[in-house]
Design an enzyme around this catalytic site. Structure first.
Site, PDB file in Angstrom:
ATOM      1  CB  THR A 120      -0.946  -0.017   1.254  1.00 15.05           C
ATOM      2  OG1 THR A 120      -0.276  -0.113   2.382  1.00 15.05           O
ATOM      3  CG2 THR A 120      -2.163  -1.066   1.094  1.00 15.05           C
ATOM      4  CG  HIS A 168       5.998  -3.502   6.992  1.00 17.81           C
ATOM      5  ND1 HIS A 168       5.924  -2.083   6.339  1.00 17.81           N
ATOM      6  CD2 HIS A 168       4.813  -4.036   6.567  1.00 17.81           C
ATOM      7  CE1 HIS A 168       4.678  -1.892   5.948  1.00 17.81           C
ATOM      8  NE2 HIS A 168       4.056  -3.074   6.118  1.00 17.81           N
ATOM      9  CE  LYS A 199      -5.311   1.152   7.520  1.00 21.05           C
ATOM     10  NZ  LYS A 199      -4.425   2.242   7.816  1.00 21.05           N
ATOM     11  NE  ARG A 250      -6.173  -1.663   4.311  1.00 18.65           N
ATOM     12  CZ  ARG A 250      -4.919  -1.312   4.886  1.00 18.65           C
ATOM     13  NH1 ARG A 250      -4.064  -0.455   4.454  1.00 18.65           N
ATOM     14  NH2 ARG A 250      -4.966  -1.789   6.156  1.00 18.65           N
ATOM     15  CD  GLN A 285      -4.660 -12.699   5.769  1.00 17.20           C
ATOM     16  OE1 GLN A 285      -5.211 -11.402   5.880  1.00 17.20           O
ATOM     17  NE2 GLN A 285      -3.834 -13.073   6.718  1.00 17.20           N
ATOM     18  CG  ASP A 333      -3.956  -5.957  12.203  1.00 16.36           C
ATOM     19  OD1 ASP A 333      -3.234  -6.974  12.043  1.00 16.36           O
ATOM     20  OD2 ASP A 333      -3.892  -5.292  11.604  1.00 16.36           O
ATOM     21  CE  LYS A 345       0.336  -0.167  15.596  1.00 18.19           C
ATOM     22  NZ  LYS A 345      -0.272  -0.180  14.255  1.00 18.19           N
ATOM     23  CE  LYS A 366       2.438   5.627  13.149  1.00 18.23           C
ATOM     24  NZ  LYS A 366       1.903   5.432  11.610  1.00 18.23           N
ATOM     25  CB  THR A 367       9.085  10.939  13.523  1.00 16.84           C
ATOM     26  OG1 THR A 367       8.712  10.911  12.217  1.00 16.84           O
ATOM     27  CG2 THR A 367      10.225   9.656  13.829  1.00 16.84           C
TER      28      THR A 367
END
Length: 319
Positions: free
Chosen positions: A41, A49, A83, A87, A173, A194, A229, A232-233
């Site tokens: 994505t 990841h 989500k 998407r 899946q 998830d 989590k 993240k910045t």
């Protein structure tokens, strides 16, 4: 060679799994073929990841064979897990470009040559050719709508709305797992928490269609000591692409993690021997700063190479 299950558990990478004792025994006596799916994505992987890649790398080093499954087909649907809205629909060109970017970044962590070399597959190669009516009769008929709606990934979307397109994601899946079990002998799937319902859907499909056992394990999320989590910045995600997060920014992010999180990150994100990491448990003050430098350097070296890690470390000390 040590049991891969023990290695993953000691590294803090195991969240939950189906039949843990049975799976541990299986990992100790057989060479498994396993897979993790990556949704293309974006045009780069991020640090979330990377935790999955490290799980694959530990398994591979213990003699098991990894399959990297690129979701070129399922990306046409979009995973509703985690989500609140549907998407964005992606073009074929976007999906293919993103998948090729992933492969280059994965080569820093996984071995694509040798006896148990990692395999790259794209589920577009089998999902695109499915006949809808035949698929629904053969596969869709085995899924209970009541059980699907009870899954957490769907429950959280019911109030805001869940499209029929997204509702099919679990079946797709599950079919991926079934397909790779048949074609590669793949009997193990890893994924995020998830994905648990989707993964169990795959093990159940294999059992019902083939009468065989397959296993699922979810990977621990990279959370800080406050349960939030990491990765993240102010600019957004910590990407593996140097054009999105420079090696210096990448190094600095890990150099500045909280004291309470540094040893957990070293365990989960590096290949440093656990004996060395255990010795750091008693480190305090300035020693913890040294541990952060070790984390930042080792991780930057893995993702961007030794030269970039040396340069980032030198720049950080100069600052």
């Amino acid at each position: 060679m040590r049991n891969a299950y023990d290695i993953l558990e000691e590294r803090g990478l195991v969240k939950q799994c189906s039949h843990p004792e049975e799976l541990r025994e299986l990992m100790g006596k057989e060479k498994l073929t396993f897979y993790i799916g990556f949704a293309p994505t974006a045009d780069s992987l991020h640090i979330g990841h990377y935790v999955a890649l490290m799980t694959m790398a530990h398994m591979q080093r213990a003699g098991h064979r990894p399959i990297v499954l690129l979701g070129g087909g399922t990306a046409y649907i979009g995973d509703p897990s985690g989500k609140t809205d549907m998407r964005r629909m992606m073009t074929t060109e976007e999906i293919q470009h993103n998948a090729s970017c992933f492969q280059k970044q994965m080569a820093h962590v996984l071995n694509f040559e040798g006896e148990n070399a990692a395999i790259i597959e794209n589920n577009a190669s089998w999902l695109h050719s499915l006949n809808f009516l035949e698929f629904m009769r053969d596969i869709g008929s085995l899924f209970s709508v009541n059980r699907m709606l009870a899954a957490e990934c769907y429950k959280q979307r019911m109030e805001k709305g869940l499209s029929f397109l997204e509702f099919n994601y679990m079946i797709m899946q599950s079919y991926d797992f079934y397909y790779m079990f048949q074609h590669y002998g793949c009997n193990m799937q890893f994924g995020g928490n998830d994905q648990w319902s989707n993964m169990l859907g795959g093990t159940e499909l294999i059992r019902r269609k083939l009468g065989k056992d397959a296993h699922a394990m979810t990977i621990t999320l990279l959370l800080n000591s406050e349960g939030k989590k990491m990765g993240k910045t102010a600019k957004g995600a910590v990407w593996l692409d140097p054009n999105k997060t420079t090696p210096f920014e990448f190094y600095q992010y890990w150099r500045n993690v909280d004291d309470a999180d540094v040893l957990k990150c070293i365990r989960m994100l590096t290949f440093l021997p656990l004996e060395e990491i255990d010795k750091m448990d008693s480190w305090q003050g300035e020693q913890l700063n040294k541990a952060k430098e070790i984390l930042a350097y080792e991780l930057t070296k893995m993702v961007h190479g030794e030269a970039e890690a040396d340069q980032a470390q030198a720049a950080a000390k100069a600052v």
